[in-house]
Design an enzyme around this catalytic site. Structure first.
Site, mmCIF file in Angstrom:
data_model
loop_
_atom_site.group_PDB
_atom_site.id
_atom_site.type_symbol
_atom_site.label_atom_id
_atom_site.label_comp_id
_atom_site.label_asym_id
_atom_site.label_seq_id
_atom_site.Cartn_x
_atom_site.Cartn_y
_atom_site.Cartn_z
ATOM 1 N N TRP A 90 0.810 -1.225 0.000
ATOM 2 C CA TRP A 90 0.000 0.000 0.000
ATOM 3 C C TRP A 90 0.841 1.272 0.000
ATOM 4 O O TRP A 90 0.321 2.355 -0.184
ATOM 5 C CB TRP A 90 -0.942 0.021 1.214
ATOM 6 C CG TRP A 90 -0.284 -0.348 2.504
ATOM 7 C CD1 TRP A 90 -0.341 -1.560 3.127
ATOM 8 C CD2 TRP A 90 0.570 0.471 3.324
ATOM 9 N NE1 TRP A 90 0.430 -1.538 4.270
ATOM 10 C CE2 TRP A 90 1.000 -0.311 4.414
ATOM 11 C CE3 TRP A 90 1.021 1.785 3.231
ATOM 12 C CZ2 TRP A 90 1.840 0.172 5.405
ATOM 13 C CZ3 TRP A 90 1.869 2.267 4.215
ATOM 14 C CH2 TRP A 90 2.272 1.476 5.270
ATOM 15 N N ARG A 133 6.576 -0.602 -11.735
ATOM 16 C CA ARG A 133 7.933 -1.157 -11.735
ATOM 17 C C ARG A 133 7.912 -2.662 -12.037
ATOM 18 O O ARG A 133 8.910 -3.236 -12.430
ATOM 19 C CB ARG A 133 8.558 -0.874 -10.363
ATOM 20 C CG ARG A 133 9.966 -1.309 -10.219
ATOM 21 C CD ARG A 133 10.750 -0.372 -9.349
ATOM 22 N NE ARG A 133 10.548 -0.660 -7.935
ATOM 23 C CZ ARG A 133 11.289 -0.110 -6.972
ATOM 24 N NH1 ARG A 133 12.246 0.744 -7.271
ATOM 25 N NH2 ARG A 133 11.070 -0.379 -5.725
ATOM 26 N N LYS A 172 -2.326 -7.905 -8.388
ATOM 27 C CA LYS A 172 -3.202 -7.777 -7.207
ATOM 28 C C LYS A 172 -2.646 -6.703 -6.284
ATOM 29 O O LYS A 172 -1.566 -6.863 -5.719
ATOM 30 C CB LYS A 172 -3.294 -9.102 -6.438
ATOM 31 C CG LYS A 172 -4.376 -9.016 -5.348
ATOM 32 C CD LYS A 172 -4.179 -9.962 -4.203
ATOM 33 C CE LYS A 172 -3.431 -9.383 -3.034
ATOM 34 N NZ LYS A 172 -4.050 -8.240 -2.346
ATOM 35 N N SER A 198 -2.659 -4.109 -2.859
ATOM 36 C CA SER A 198 -3.022 -4.222 -1.445
ATOM 37 C C SER A 198 -4.494 -3.841 -1.271
ATOM 38 O O SER A 198 -4.985 -2.907 -1.920
ATOM 39 C CB SER A 198 -2.150 -3.256 -0.644
ATOM 40 O OG SER A 198 -2.749 -2.987 0.599
ATOM 41 N N SER A 199 -5.171 -4.517 -0.361
ATOM 42 C CA SER A 199 -6.592 -4.198 -0.128
ATOM 43 C C SER A 199 -6.756 -2.817 0.501
ATOM 44 O O SER A 199 -7.846 -2.237 0.472
ATOM 45 C CB SER A 199 -7.218 -5.248 0.792
ATOM 46 O OG SER A 199 -7.022 -6.520 0.241
ATOM 47 N N SER A 236 -4.400 -13.559 1.588
ATOM 48 C CA SER A 236 -4.452 -14.951 2.044
ATOM 49 C C SER A 236 -5.329 -15.826 1.159
ATOM 50 O O SER A 236 -5.139 -17.034 1.100
ATOM 51 C CB SER A 236 -4.920 -15.007 3.496
ATOM 52 O OG SER A 236 -6.154 -14.349 3.585
ATOM 53 N N GLU A 282 10.654 -8.170 -3.122
ATOM 54 C CA GLU A 282 11.200 -6.906 -2.590
ATOM 55 C C GLU A 282 10.560 -6.723 -1.228
ATOM 56 O O GLU A 282 9.380 -6.386 -1.132
ATOM 57 C CB GLU A 282 10.853 -5.733 -3.519
ATOM 58 C CG GLU A 282 11.450 -5.843 -4.922
ATOM 59 C CD GLU A 282 12.966 -5.863 -4.944
ATOM 60 O OE1 GLU A 282 13.589 -5.369 -3.980
ATOM 61 O OE2 GLU A 282 13.528 -6.395 -5.906
ATOM 62 N N CYS A 333 10.100 1.686 2.233
ATOM 63 C CA CYS A 333 11.010 0.563 2.555
ATOM 64 C C CYS A 333 12.449 1.022 2.694
ATOM 65 O O CYS A 333 13.226 0.385 3.395
ATOM 66 C CB CYS A 333 10.895 -0.519 1.493
ATOM 67 S SG CYS A 333 11.269 0.084 -0.155
ATOM 68 N N GLU A 377 11.620 -4.007 11.754
ATOM 69 C CA GLU A 377 11.173 -2.913 10.887
ATOM 70 C C GLU A 377 10.068 -2.120 11.581
ATOM 71 O O GLU A 377 9.103 -2.694 12.083
ATOM 72 C CB GLU A 377 10.632 -3.488 9.564
ATOM 73 C CG GLU A 377 10.215 -2.401 8.589
ATOM 74 C CD GLU A 377 9.750 -2.942 7.239
ATOM 75 O OE1 GLU A 377 8.973 -3.916 7.207
ATOM 76 O OE2 GLU A 377 10.166 -2.376 6.212
HETATM 77 P P1 NAP Z 1 2.166 -7.012 3.187
HETATM 78 O O1 NAP Z 1 1.211 -7.055 4.290
HETATM 79 O O2 NAP Z 1 3.235 -8.030 3.127
HETATM 80 O O3 NAP Z 1 1.286 -7.084 1.830
HETATM 81 C C1 NAP Z 1 1.850 -6.911 0.568
HETATM 82 C C2 NAP Z 1 0.952 -7.569 -0.462
HETATM 83 O O4 NAP Z 1 1.009 -8.988 -0.292
HETATM 84 C C3 NAP Z 1 -0.521 -7.190 -0.328
HETATM 85 O O5 NAP Z 1 -1.087 -7.099 -1.616
HETATM 86 C C4 NAP Z 1 -1.088 -8.370 0.435
HETATM 87 O O6 NAP Z 1 -2.475 -8.519 0.243
HETATM 88 C C5 NAP Z 1 -0.304 -9.505 -0.177
HETATM 89 N N1 NAP Z 1 -0.214 -10.721 0.620
HETATM 90 C C6 NAP Z 1 -0.118 -10.815 1.955
HETATM 91 N N2 NAP Z 1 -0.038 -12.118 2.312
HETATM 92 C C7 NAP Z 1 -0.063 -12.847 1.179
HETATM 93 C C8 NAP Z 1 -0.036 -14.247 0.895
HETATM 94 N N3 NAP Z 1 0.051 -15.159 1.860
HETATM 95 N N4 NAP Z 1 -0.100 -14.658 -0.392
HETATM 96 C C9 NAP Z 1 -0.180 -13.744 -1.374
HETATM 97 N N5 NAP Z 1 -0.243 -12.407 -1.176
HETATM 98 C C10 NAP Z 1 -0.170 -11.967 0.093
HETATM 99 O O7 NAP Z 1 2.895 -5.618 3.087
HETATM 100 P P2 NAP Z 1 2.270 -4.159 3.222
HETATM 101 O O8 NAP Z 1 1.885 -3.936 4.643
HETATM 102 O O9 NAP Z 1 1.231 -3.962 2.170
HETATM 103 O O10 NAP Z 1 3.517 -3.215 2.852
HETATM 104 C C11 NAP Z 1 4.502 -2.840 3.759
HETATM 105 C C12 NAP Z 1 5.721 -3.738 3.616
HETATM 106 O O11 NAP Z 1 6.205 -3.685 2.278
HETATM 107 C C13 NAP Z 1 6.885 -3.274 4.482
HETATM 108 O O12 NAP Z 1 7.488 -4.384 5.088
HETATM 109 C C14 NAP Z 1 7.854 -2.634 3.477
HETATM 110 O O13 NAP Z 1 9.189 -2.647 3.857
HETATM 111 C C15 NAP Z 1 7.613 -3.486 2.276
HETATM 112 N N6 NAP Z 1 8.030 -2.796 1.050
HETATM 113 C C16 NAP Z 1 9.184 -3.192 0.452
HETATM 114 C C17 NAP Z 1 9.629 -2.536 -0.689
HETATM 115 C C18 NAP Z 1 10.898 -2.956 -1.374
HETATM 116 O O14 NAP Z 1 11.135 -2.492 -2.481
HETATM 117 N N7 NAP Z 1 11.717 -3.799 -0.779
HETATM 118 C C19 NAP Z 1 8.873 -1.476 -1.213
HETATM 119 C C20 NAP Z 1 7.692 -1.117 -0.581
HETATM 120 C C21 NAP Z 1 7.274 -1.777 0.555
HETATM 121 P P3 NAP Z 1 -3.574 -7.829 1.241
HETATM 122 O O15 NAP Z 1 -2.846 -6.833 2.086
HETATM 123 O O16 NAP Z 1 -4.549 -7.207 0.316
HETATM 124 O O17 NAP Z 1 -4.167 -8.936 2.046
#
Ligand code: NAP
Length: 494
Positions: A151, A160, A175, A177-178, A209, A250, A284, A383
């Site tokens: 998100w 990207r 897909k 983020s919700s 999930s 990532e 991030c 983090e």
């Molecule tokens: P997240 O909770 O891991 O969710 C990311 C995406 O993965 C969402 O679309 C989520 O769907 C989906 N997802 C979650 N569990 C899954 C599963 N078991 N199977 C398939 N898809 C699944 O992360 P976030 O809270 O949105 O974002 C913050 C995180 O992203 C931080 O840790 C940040 O460091 C990281 N980030 C990293 C980078 C990089 O370039 N390294 C860049 C930006 C952000 P839903 O949420 O819709 O359920």
């Protein structure tokens, strides 16, 4: 006024969820529901994968330069609609409008940048060990790419992934983020306007999930490119092991920010503010722990705190706002939990640590600075995806590097020093995917965005990011008039 109902894009059609269920999208500044998106299920996610699979061979057959025209058109449309898209992004995510505008520009740049690779998806031609033979390595598309995004940058992270996946001849199901699905849906709407053939780009909305898991575990998926938390990345890797698709992950970060006494201190202070509080600390590559040389700490820390005090929290649509709200109540609670535990453990909260009294509505959180923190504490090791920064004093540059590397994460890092030996030492010894030396991000398109340790797999951006979306294939081609049999096998023919 009722909230706008968005649809998903599957096989060239705008559709609702089969069960007509929806997910509310809430504006973090007003706490009001502003829209809804379909809450789809496994079956519909599978339909999207099948559409992408069906469309892929024809898309691969198009010369890359023709594929590039759709990417370039998308870039133009994103820029045409920049203001509308930036406002939408701010309304669902909460970042200040000027940051949202620059995110939309960044998304457009990704499409432009990868369109330019159309004539540069290069293989290799190599000499053979045998007479009159040639060895060629081709870079072929993988097939169907699944993109799963977070998100915090709901437009840039999608661009990207989609741009390199598509230019290399893959089709995609994305897909978002919700929390922030609207920016992705609007981007895909512009891709539809740009004329991408049916089934080449598909967008589904629903929970990670369920819907995400179907995309991950379905055998149609050839590559998963996911940006998100390390925890979700690990689950995806585990669940995908049933069919071993390729993975680009990532993941989370815990960027160290080292300030040495010989640095340009006023500049380092400004950079320290940008690096931590950009997007309300929800980036991030945000600085998440500061290591300050003991020789300058007494000067640096009070000056930093004064600057933090000056930060303006408020409506992200107002031009003077530095920090908008956090994206959700849940994210704010997570950050507050870190501060609460730090208080209980006796750490010194110098400023912030609470919800502000104003604005009254919205998921705002005070920018927070904590001093005298221990290296092995959760504040330094885990983090914190919010506006909270621990500061540690260090007495040697080598120790600062050791502390920086003492982390399960390895995404971005920052170093401020004017000494060239220290710069070179940092470049070689800090084991992080990115080092910003005497400057801050964001990362640039030509740089490889990649993580050491649990910050990820593969790369994004640059030609290395492009290559992740291709499958190597080696061809051994014989051009002898009278072909010879290989030397290793005794059979001479009968
Ligand atoms: P997240 O909770 O891991 O969710 C990311 C995406 O993965 C969402 O679309 C989520 O769907 C989906 N997802 C979650 N569990 C899954 C599963 N078991 N199977 C398939 N898809 C699944 O992360 P976030 O809270 O949105 O974002 C913050 C995180 O992203 C931080 O840790 C940040 O460091 C990281 N980030 C990293 C980078 C990089 O370039 N390294 C860049 C930006 C952000 P839903 O949420 O819709 O359920």
């Amino acid at each position: 006024m009722s909230a706008k109902r968005y649809q998903m894009f599957i096989d060239g059609e705008w559709v609702d969820s089969r069960k007509e269920e929806t997910i509310d999208v809430v504006n973090p500044t007003t706490e009001r529901v502003i829209a809804s998106v379909p809450k789809t299920d496994r079956e519909q996610a599978k339909t999207a994968l099948e559409a992408a699979e069906e469309a892929q061979p024809k898309w691969e057959d198009l010369p890359p330069i023709r594929r590039a025209s759709f990417l370039s058109k998308t870039a133009q449309l994103l820029l045409r609609d920049k203001e509308r898209l930036a406002r939408l992004l701010t309304s669902e995510q909460g970042k200040p409008l000027y940051e949202a505008r620059s995110e939309i520009e960044g998304a457009a740049s990704n499409f432009e940048y990868y369109a330019e690779f159309a004539r540069r998806i290069e293989g290799d031609v190599l000499p053979s060990d045998n007479p009159r033979q040639t060895v060629m390595i081709l870079k072929l598309p993988i097939g169907v790419v699944v993109s799963i995004t977070p998100w915090n940058f709901p437009s840039a992270t999608v661009a990207r992934k989609l741009a390199p996946a598509l230019i290399t001849g893959n089709t995609v199901v994305t897909k978002p983020s919700s929390n922030t699905p609207l920016s992705t849906i609007e981007m895909v709407r512009l891709m539809d306007e740009a004329g991408f053939p049916k089934g080449v780009v598909n967008a589904v909305t629903g929970s990670g999930s369920e819907v995400g898991d179907e995309l991950v575990t379905n055998k149609i998926t050839g590559l998963i490119t996911m940006t998100g938390s390390t925890e979700a990345g690990r689950t995806i890797m585990n669940h995908a092991s049933n069919h071993l698709p390729k993975l680009v992950l990532e993941l989370g970060g815990k960027a160290p920010f080292i300030v040495w006494h010989d640095a340009d201190i006023p500049w380092a202070l400004k950079c320290a503010i940008w690096a931590r509080f950009w997007n309300c600390g929800q980036t991030c590559i945000c600085s998440e722990r500061m290591y300050v040389d003991e020789k300058v700490k007494d000067k640096f820390v009070p000056a930093f705190v004064r600057m933090v005090k000056d930060l303006r929290l408020g409506n992200p649509l107002e031009p003077d706002t530095d920090l908008g709200p956090m994206v959700s109540r849940k994210e704010r609670e997570t950050s507050m939990g870190f501060v609460q535990r730090a208080k209980e453990e006796g750490d010194k909260i110098i400023i912030g640590g609470d919800k502000p009294s104003r604005p009254a509505k919205g998921w705002f959180f005070e920018p927070t600075v904590i001093e005298d923190v221990k290296q092995d504490s959760s504040l330094v090791q885990d983090e914190i995806f919010g506006p909270v920064v621990p500061i540690l004093e260090v007495d040697s540059f080598d120790k600062a590097i050791d502390f920086a590397n003492d982390s399960k994460y390895g995404l971005a890092s920052y170093v401020f020093t004017k000494d060239s030996t220290r710069v070179l030492k940092a470049m070689n010894r800090i084991k992080f995917g990115e080092s910003y030396i005497n400057q801050v991000g964001p990362e640039q398109l030509q740089g490889a965005h990649t993580g050491f340790r649990q910050s990820g797999l593969g790369a994004e951006g640059s030609r290395y990011g492009l290559e992740c979306y291709t499958q190597l294939k080696t061809c051994y081609v014989d051009w002898n008039d009278k072909p010879n049999l290989p030397y290793l096998f005794p059979y001479k023919g009968r």
